[in-house]
Design an enzyme around this catalytic site. Structure first.
Site, short mmCIF file in Angstrom:
data_model
loop_
_atom_site.label_atom_id
_atom_site.label_comp_id
_atom_site.label_asym_id
_atom_site.label_seq_id
_atom_site.Cartn_x
_atom_site.Cartn_y
_atom_site.Cartn_z
N ASP A 192 0.85 -1.20 0.00
CA ASP A 192 0.00 0.00 0.00
C ASP A 192 0.88 1.25 0.00
OD1 ASP A 192 -3.22 0.49 1.00
OD2 ASP A 192 -1.83 2.18 1.10
N HIS A 196 -10.43 -5.61 -3.04
CA HIS A 196 -9.07 -5.86 -2.55
C HIS A 196 -9.12 -6.17 -1.07
CE1 HIS A 196 -9.90 -1.54 -2.34
NE2 HIS A 196 -9.19 -1.52 -1.22
N HIS A 206 -6.86 -5.99 2.42
CA HIS A 206 -5.70 -5.39 3.10
C HIS A 206 -5.12 -6.43 4.06
CE1 HIS A 206 -6.78 -1.02 2.30
NE2 HIS A 206 -7.95 -1.60 2.08
N ASN A 260 -12.73 -3.37 2.81
CA ASN A 260 -13.66 -2.25 2.94
C ASN A 260 -14.67 -2.32 1.82
OD1 ASN A 260 -12.36 -1.04 5.19
ND2 ASN A 260 -10.80 -0.20 3.83
P1 5GP Z 1 -9.67 1.16 0.30
O1 5GP Z 1 -9.73 2.44 1.11
O2 5GP Z 1 -10.38 1.30 -1.03
O3 5GP Z 1 -10.08 -0.06 1.06
O4 5GP Z 1 -8.14 0.93 0.01
C1 5GP Z 1 -7.48 1.52 -1.04
C2 5GP Z 1 -6.01 1.51 -0.67
O5 5GP Z 1 -5.27 1.73 -1.83
C3 5GP Z 1 -5.62 2.62 0.33
O6 5GP Z 1 -5.09 2.02 1.50
C4 5GP Z 1 -4.59 3.45 -0.45
O7 5GP Z 1 -3.53 3.90 0.35
C5 5GP Z 1 -4.13 2.48 -1.53
N1 5GP Z 1 -3.70 3.12 -2.76
C6 5GP Z 1 -4.36 4.13 -3.42
N2 5GP Z 1 -3.68 4.46 -4.53
C7 5GP Z 1 -2.58 3.64 -4.58
C8 5GP Z 1 -1.51 3.53 -5.50
O8 5GP Z 1 -1.41 4.23 -6.51
N3 5GP Z 1 -0.56 2.60 -5.22
C9 5GP Z 1 -0.63 1.80 -4.11
N4 5GP Z 1 0.35 0.90 -3.94
N5 5GP Z 1 -1.64 1.88 -3.22
C10 5GP Z 1 -2.60 2.80 -3.45
#
Ligand code: 5GP
Length: 117
Positions: free
Chosen positions: A31, A101, A103, A88
């Protein structure tokens, strides 16, 4: 479009990521804004925007994500110490990328979770 998230761009190697695992079903990378010393995202290659979109016939998709995360934890040596997996779904959980996805969080005691902000 359901196949044009930032994670699809990472899968297509259009933007860089620190990829730690990949097979024909899924990809895993660190992340960009880690919430724990270890914070890896496991993303299926099948287009599924949220857990709410997952169909019964796609149960294997989440099974593979969980198995890949558990394998990674074992391989990296922190399975015994422990870790957390989180998915999430939609706004109240703070989902920001609309490709399913998982985590994987580890590397330190993680505290409790789920408190409304
Ligand atoms: P969500 O909030 O949708 O469950 O998780 C999305 C995750 O993707 C977040 O923890 C965020 O930091 C990560 N993320 C967003 N953009 C990028 C990116 O360009 N590269 C990487 N490696 N992680 C990302």
């Amino acid at each position: 479009m359901s196949n044009d998230t930032i994670f699809h761009r990472i899968m297509r190697r259009e933007i860089p990521a620190d990829i730690v695992y990949e097979d024909e079903h899924l990809i895993a990378f660190r992340d960009i804004a880690p919430q724990a010393p270890v914070h890896v995202l496991f993303v299926p290659k099948t287009d599924i925007p949220t857990l709410d979109d997952l169909q019964p016939a796609q149960a294997e998709v989440v099974g593979r994500l969980l198995l890949a995360a558990a394998d990674y934890a074992r391989r990296e040596g922190f399975a015994g110490d422990g870790y957390r997996v989180v998915i999430n779904c939609n706004a109240n959980a703070g989902q920001t990328v609309f490709q399913l996805h998982l985590h994987l969080l580890a590397g330190a005691p993680l505290g409790r979770f789920g408190t409304p902000r």
